[in-house]
Design a protein around this motif. Sequence first.
Motif, mmCIF file in Angstrom:
data_model
loop_
_atom_site.group_PDB
_atom_site.id
_atom_site.type_symbol
_atom_site.label_atom_id
_atom_site.label_comp_id
_atom_site.label_asym_id
_atom_site.label_seq_id
_atom_site.Cartn_x
_atom_site.Cartn_y
_atom_site.Cartn_z
ATOM 1 N N PHE A 80 -3.087 4.557 1.982
ATOM 2 C CA PHE A 80 -1.978 4.055 1.174
ATOM 3 C C PHE A 80 -2.579 3.832 -0.205
ATOM 4 N N PRO A 81 -1.807 3.840 -1.280
ATOM 5 C CA PRO A 81 -2.409 3.544 -2.579
ATOM 6 C C PRO A 81 -3.159 2.203 -2.527
ATOM 7 N N GLY A 82 -4.454 2.270 -2.807
ATOM 8 C CA GLY A 82 -5.293 1.074 -2.805
ATOM 9 C C GLY A 82 -6.004 0.804 -1.501
ATOM 10 N N PHE A 83 -5.649 1.501 -0.427
ATOM 11 C CA PHE A 83 -6.215 1.201 0.895
ATOM 12 C C PHE A 83 -6.477 2.471 1.692
ATOM 13 N N ARG A 84 -7.512 2.402 2.527
ATOM 14 C CA ARG A 84 -7.803 3.445 3.506
ATOM 15 C C ARG A 84 -7.899 2.759 4.858
ATOM 16 N N VAL A 85 -7.376 3.403 5.895
ATOM 17 C CA VAL A 85 -7.447 2.846 7.245
ATOM 18 C C VAL A 85 -8.855 3.081 7.788
ATOM 19 N N ALA A 86 -9.555 1.980 8.086
ATOM 20 C CA ALA A 86 -10.895 2.067 8.663
ATOM 21 C C ALA A 86 -10.840 1.974 10.183
ATOM 22 N N VAL A 87 -9.927 1.139 10.689
ATOM 23 C CA VAL A 87 -9.777 0.947 12.132
ATOM 24 C C VAL A 87 -8.298 0.885 12.448
ATOM 25 N N ALA A 88 -7.883 1.612 13.473
ATOM 26 C CA ALA A 88 -6.507 1.544 13.958
ATOM 27 C C ALA A 88 -6.559 1.502 15.478
ATOM 28 N N ASP A 89 -6.363 0.321 16.024
ATOM 29 C CA ASP A 89 -6.317 0.127 17.468
ATOM 30 C C ASP A 89 -4.873 -0.246 17.785
ATOM 31 N N PRO A 90 -4.023 0.749 18.108
ATOM 32 C CA PRO A 90 -2.579 0.528 18.247
ATOM 33 C C PRO A 90 -2.221 -0.694 19.094
ATOM 34 N N GLY A 91 -1.357 -1.519 18.521
ATOM 35 C CA GLY A 91 -0.904 -2.723 19.191
ATOM 36 C C GLY A 91 -1.871 -3.883 19.139
ATOM 37 N N ARG A 92 -3.037 -3.683 18.501
ATOM 38 C CA ARG A 92 -4.054 -4.749 18.476
ATOM 39 C C ARG A 92 -4.599 -5.065 17.086
ATOM 40 N N GLU A 93 -5.104 -4.031 16.368
ATOM 41 C CA GLU A 93 -5.787 -4.308 15.103
ATOM 42 C C GLU A 93 -5.661 -3.117 14.154
ATOM 43 N N LEU A 94 -5.422 -3.433 12.890
ATOM 44 C CA LEU A 94 -5.393 -2.432 11.834
ATOM 45 C C LEU A 94 -6.235 -2.976 10.691
ATOM 46 N N VAL A 95 -7.268 -2.231 10.308
ATOM 47 C CA VAL A 95 -8.167 -2.662 9.235
ATOM 48 C C VAL A 95 -8.016 -1.702 8.061
ATOM 49 N N LEU A 96 -7.585 -2.246 6.938
ATOM 50 C CA LEU A 96 -7.462 -1.494 5.691
ATOM 51 C C LEU A 96 -8.586 -1.929 4.768
ATOM 52 N N ILE A 97 -9.236 -0.973 4.128
ATOM 53 C CA ILE A 97 -10.292 -1.284 3.174
ATOM 54 C C ILE A 97 -9.974 -0.623 1.847
ATOM 55 N N GLY A 98 -10.559 -1.147 0.790
ATOM 56 C CA GLY A 98 -10.325 -0.560 -0.516
ATOM 57 C C GLY A 98 -11.351 -1.007 -1.542
ATOM 58 N N ARG A 99 -11.309 -0.321 -2.666
ATOM 59 C CA ARG A 99 -12.230 -0.611 -3.759
ATOM 60 C C ARG A 99 -11.591 -0.137 -5.055
ATOM 61 N N HIS A 100 -11.822 -0.916 -6.105
ATOM 62 C CA HIS A 100 -11.451 -0.479 -7.453
ATOM 63 C C HIS A 100 -12.399 -1.147 -8.442
ATOM 64 N N ARG A 101 -12.138 -1.001 -9.709
ATOM 65 C CA ARG A 101 -13.060 -1.491 -10.737
ATOM 66 C C ARG A 101 -13.389 -2.971 -10.633
ATOM 67 N N PHE A 102 -12.483 -3.767 -10.074
ATOM 68 C CA PHE A 102 -12.640 -5.212 -10.127
ATOM 69 C C PHE A 102 -12.877 -5.859 -8.770
ATOM 70 N N SER A 103 -12.823 -5.092 -7.684
ATOM 71 C CA SER A 103 -12.908 -5.707 -6.367
ATOM 72 C C SER A 103 -13.228 -4.693 -5.276
ATOM 73 N N THR A 104 -13.846 -5.192 -4.217
ATOM 74 C CA THR A 104 -13.998 -4.486 -2.948
ATOM 75 C C THR A 104 -13.342 -5.398 -1.932
ATOM 76 N N TYR A 105 -12.481 -4.869 -1.062
ATOM 77 C CA TYR A 105 -11.648 -5.761 -0.260
ATOM 78 C C TYR A 105 -11.276 -5.133 1.086
ATOM 79 N N ALA A 106 -10.790 -6.003 1.960
ATOM 80 C CA ALA A 106 -10.284 -5.582 3.267
ATOM 81 C C ALA A 106 -9.066 -6.429 3.600
ATOM 82 N N LEU A 107 -8.121 -5.804 4.264
ATOM 83 C CA LEU A 107 -6.935 -6.479 4.777
ATOM 84 C C LEU A 107 -6.885 -6.149 6.262
ATOM 85 N N VAL A 108 -7.062 -7.175 7.101
ATOM 86 C CA VAL A 108 -7.184 -6.995 8.547
ATOM 87 C C VAL A 108 -5.950 -7.584 9.221
#
Length: 170
Positions: A80-108
């Motif tokens: 998705f713009p700003g995010f890449r799916v690192a982990v997708a465990d359907p019905g349990r966990e979705l881990v999105l990661i991203g990076r840009h000039r000002f931050s490295t981040y994850a949305l779990v």
Amino acid sequence: MPVIPRERADGEGPMDITALPYVDEHGTEVEAPPEAVWRALGEALDGAFSGAGATAYAQLVGCADRSASGPRPPAPGSAFPGFRVAVADPGRELVLIGRHRFSTYALVFRLDPVGPRTRVRAETRGRFPGPLGALYRLLVIGSGGHAVGVPRLLAGVRRRAERDGSGRRA
């Protein structure tokens, strides 16, 4: 959370999500099973992050991922713009990661069954290096924008999943 190396958003090796500082967590309970919430989460993410505004913002801040791509529902490598799916465990966990000039981040996102309901939680982690990173954190986190946006996203997931109790549009 166990220390699990995840693929970095820039494709340059693993990103240890647990090494990213904790920012916050938001959650909601949904009157639907985890499978329905999973489908609704994918739809809500597409709706929230795949529009022209999200694409323009990802370009402006220099995100590694600037457009929606890959399989749906989300799977490792989907973006998705700003995010890449690192982990997708359907019905349990979705881990999105991203990076840009000002931050490295994850949305779990974690989905936990609670009887006939599902508790969905969104944990944010991020590093905001240097003075520009600190300013960016102030603008996004300190302004309260993040604390409004994530619960709004979760409310959208809840609405979609509860439409007919199965997550399918009625």
